[in-house]
Design an enzyme around this catalytic site. Structure first.
Site, PDB file in Angstrom:
ATOM      1  N   CYS A  52     -25.214 -22.042   1.137  1.00 29.39           N
ATOM      2  CA  CYS A  52     -24.635 -21.667   0.060  1.00 29.39           C
ATOM      3  C   CYS A  52     -23.018 -22.542  -0.200  1.00 29.39           C
ATOM      4  O   CYS A  52     -22.417 -22.023  -1.083  1.00 29.39           O
ATOM      5  CB  CYS A  52     -24.332 -20.165  -0.162  1.00 29.39           C
ATOM      6  SG  CYS A  52     -23.422 -19.494   1.356  1.00 29.39           S
TER       7      CYS A  52
ATOM      8  N   GLN B 293     -30.859 -11.741  -2.016  1.00 27.36           N
ATOM      9  CA  GLN B 293     -30.691 -12.622  -2.871  1.00 27.36           C
ATOM     10  C   GLN B 293     -30.601 -12.173  -4.308  1.00 27.36           C
ATOM     11  O   GLN B 293     -31.322 -11.401  -4.809  1.00 27.36           O
ATOM     12  CB  GLN B 293     -31.565 -13.845  -3.128  1.00 27.36           C
ATOM     13  CG  GLN B 293     -31.330 -14.571  -1.600  1.00 27.36           C
ATOM     14  CD  GLN B 293     -30.330 -15.753  -1.672  1.00 27.36           C
ATOM     15  OE1 GLN B 293     -29.457 -15.686  -2.722  1.00 27.36           O
ATOM     16  NE2 GLN B 293     -30.213 -16.512  -0.547  1.00 27.36           N
TER      17      GLN B 293
ATOM     18  N   TYR C  98     -30.318 -16.183  10.989  1.00 27.61           N
ATOM     19  CA  TYR C  98     -29.574 -15.679   9.613  1.00 27.61           C
ATOM     20  C   TYR C  98     -30.478 -15.078   8.827  1.00 27.61           C
ATOM     21  O   TYR C  98     -30.551 -15.305   7.452  1.00 27.61           O
ATOM     22  CB  TYR C  98     -28.368 -16.523   9.306  1.00 27.61           C
ATOM     23  CG  TYR C  98     -27.508 -17.121  10.174  1.00 27.61           C
ATOM     24  CD1 TYR C  98     -26.357 -16.210  10.433  1.00 27.61           C
ATOM     25  CD2 TYR C  98     -27.732 -18.513  10.587  1.00 27.61           C
ATOM     26  CE1 TYR C  98     -25.387 -17.256  11.308  1.00 27.61           C
ATOM     27  CE2 TYR C  98     -26.910 -19.014  11.184  1.00 27.61           C
ATOM     28  CZ  TYR C  98     -25.816 -18.320  11.708  1.00 27.61           C
ATOM     29  OH  TYR C  98     -24.900 -19.289  12.490  1.00 27.61           O
TER      30      TYR C  98
ATOM     31  N   CYS D 118     -11.382 -12.508 -16.585  1.00 25.51           N
ATOM     32  CA  CYS D 118     -12.152 -12.167 -15.204  1.00 25.51           C
ATOM     33  C   CYS D 118     -12.289 -13.297 -13.973  1.00 25.51           C
ATOM     34  O   CYS D 118     -11.984 -12.835 -13.137  1.00 25.51           O
ATOM     35  CB  CYS D 118     -13.528 -11.771 -15.800  1.00 25.51           C
ATOM     36  SG  CYS D 118     -14.474 -11.257 -14.386  1.00 25.51           S
TER      37      CYS D 118
ATOM     38  N   ASP E 192     -29.940 -20.398   7.501  1.00 22.71           N
ATOM     39  CA  ASP E 192     -29.499 -19.849   6.243  1.00 22.71           C
ATOM     40  C   ASP E 192     -27.958 -19.054   6.766  1.00 22.71           C
ATOM     41  O   ASP E 192     -28.127 -18.010   6.380  1.00 22.71           O
ATOM     42  CB  ASP E 192     -30.345 -19.312   5.611  1.00 22.71           C
ATOM     43  CG  ASP E 192     -30.098 -18.635   4.083  1.00 22.71           C
ATOM     44  OD1 ASP E 192     -28.814 -19.452   3.618  1.00 22.71           O
ATOM     45  OD2 ASP E 192     -30.733 -18.068   3.481  1.00 22.71           O
TER      46      ASP E 192
END
Length: 475
Positions: A432, A293, A328, A78, A405
């Site tokens: 991130c 999230q 954002y 995967c 963000d």
């Protein structure tokens, strides 16, 4: 070294994508599915001048940092869990090290500064009998295809392909997902409903989107289809509503010849067009197209950390009269957290549906000091800054705190410039991607800001991804 050579390699490090790194006579090899400390046999698949890529054949001596048994039987095929072979405490060490290395190498942050400001990574508590954090995702998107016997199948794409690895029991998702997928696949088989074939642009069901409220236990099912309707929908609704917590059943219409998962049109089949869930004490309505999230347990820790870094407490300016910009902002997740302590919060997001959700989320929580704007943060904030000066006799627009963000690509330079020009006391950067974070931190450090606190938060156990929160204070 040449292609097809078989070599023995000791894995001494790990790359940014979770591949093990070892050397044979000074020649560097990147080997997927290995962890530091492994001694392995590998076959070279691609050879460059000074480095190459190899395929793991067998583990000759396992690392102390390797789990005895990988829980998911299709993990290697995967590719969604790039580091599931690694013990969880080693995963945390790897992620924290990656953030630190990027800030030093890309951001030019002195190592001594990070030693003073970087706090321990926020890990996730282990869950159940699997002995590590699993079943933490509140959202899953399963592509639907056809197996070798001609039956409908659900699973995930193999790495860098659109070949589906059948798997209805992803250990990162909630356990009820398997039951839902079983009902949908049985329904498709019973009525001869075809899975979408992207090469032929034919067939009906493209994807199944599932969402789950961790605190409310509400469930959403959204079928992405290549048509305007699904046949025998009454039977599908009957079967799905037998599951406790079922709240929303919708269709997403996507008739485009594209690999984009979701179309723009949502059609309600049963129940509500959204589910609700909480982060802390703030309630959110989540539609099929909402950005939310995926790990609510760690998100609460992440946003609490962002709120703490923003310093919206105590007496004086940094209290109830503080002006905060949240760039954002999505559906207002961080904005509404901040609004509980700030005087005024301005949120900016490019997706109109997200801003509609943000305004609605503010209303259902009785929050009246948050205002939201639709548009690119790179355009909205600079335009606001210029217009403010025109309308106030050259006086500069200011902010007490700016929270940003951004997506994985980070911020554009014009936005960073405007942020610095507004001279907030604090900039809280939630990221991130620690590489683009480091690049942007370098720019802000050159414009009068310095790192005061840094902390990684593990939002995505068993993957290479990690969130980071950085507090930059004005010098």
């Amino acid at each position: 070294m040449q292609k097809n050579d078989v070599v023995e390699v000791w894995i001494e490090d790990m790359g940014i994508n979770g591949e093990g790194i070892g050397k044979v006579d000074g020649y560097t090899l990147f080997i997927k599915d290995t962890v530091p400390g492994d001694m392995v046999e590998a076959k070279i698949m691609k050879a460059k001048k000074s480095y190459g890529y190899a395929k793991l054949i067998k583990i000759l001596a396992p690392s102390d940092g390797r789990v005895k048994k990988v829980p998911c039987p299709v993990a290697r095929k995967c590719g969604g869990c790039q580091i599931q072979e690694m013990a969880y405490e080693k995963q945390l060490e790897y992620k924290e090290g990656k953030v630190k290395e990027n800030l030093i190498r890309i951001g030019g942050v002195p190592k001594e500064l990070l030693e003073r400001t970087m706090e321990p990574i926020v890990g996730m508590e282990e869950s159940g009998k699997l002995g590590a954090p699993f079943h933490y995702r509140n959202k899953a998107q399963f592509p639907i295809g056809t197996d070798r016997e001609g039956n409908p199948a659900a699973g995930f794409y193999a790495g860098r392909t659109h070949s589906i690895i059948p798997n209805t029991n992803c250990l990162l998702g909630v356990e009820v997902n398997e039951k839902i997928l079983g009902i949908i696949l049985a329904f498709m088989k019973k009525y001869g409903i075809k899975a979408y074939d992207e090469k032929q642009h034919a067939g009906l069901v493209r994807h199944v989107l599932l969402r789950y409220g961790f605190k409310t236990k509400e469930i959403m099912v959204c079928l992405v289809i290549n048509a305007d309707a699904v046949p025998h929908k009454e039977e599908l609704i009957r079967d799905l509503t037998g599951i406790e917590g079922m709240t929303s059943i919708t269709l997403n219409i996507n008739k485009e010849k594209t690999n984009v998962i979701m179309g723009r049109s949502i059609q309600l089949l049963w129940g509500k067009s959204y589910i609700t869930d909480y982060i802390g004490d703030v309630k959110y309505q989540i539609s099929p197209l909402s950005f939310f999230q995926v790990n609510p347990v760690q998100t609460e820790k992440l946003y609490s950390l962002a709120l703490e870094y923003a310093g919206l407490y105590g007496a004086g300016k940094m209290a109830r009269d503080a002006v905060v910009w949240d760039l954002y902002c999505g559906i207002g997740t961080i904005s509404l957290f901040l609004a509980q302590k700030a005087g005024k919060v301005y949120g900016v997001e490019v997706v109109p549906q997200a801003i509609e959700d943000a305004r609605n989320n503010a209303a259902i929580n009785g929050i009246h000091n948050a205002e939201f704007f639709v548009g690119r943060a790179e355009e909205i904030l600079p335009e606001y800054y210029e217009e403010y000066a025109k309308n106030h006799g050259g006086e500069k627009a200011c902010a007490d705190v700016i929270v940003v963000d951004p997506p994985r690509k980070g911020c554009e330079e014009e936005l960073l410039r405007t942020m610095a020009d507004m001279q907030p006391e604090r900039i809280v950067y939630v990221s991130c991607d620690s590489a683009t974070l480091a690049r942007d931190v370098k720019y802000l450090r050159g414009r009068g800001y310095e790192i005061e606190r840094v902390r990684a938060v593990d939002q995505f156990p068993h993957t290479v991804h990690v969130e980071t929160v950085v507090l930059l204070g004005r010098k």
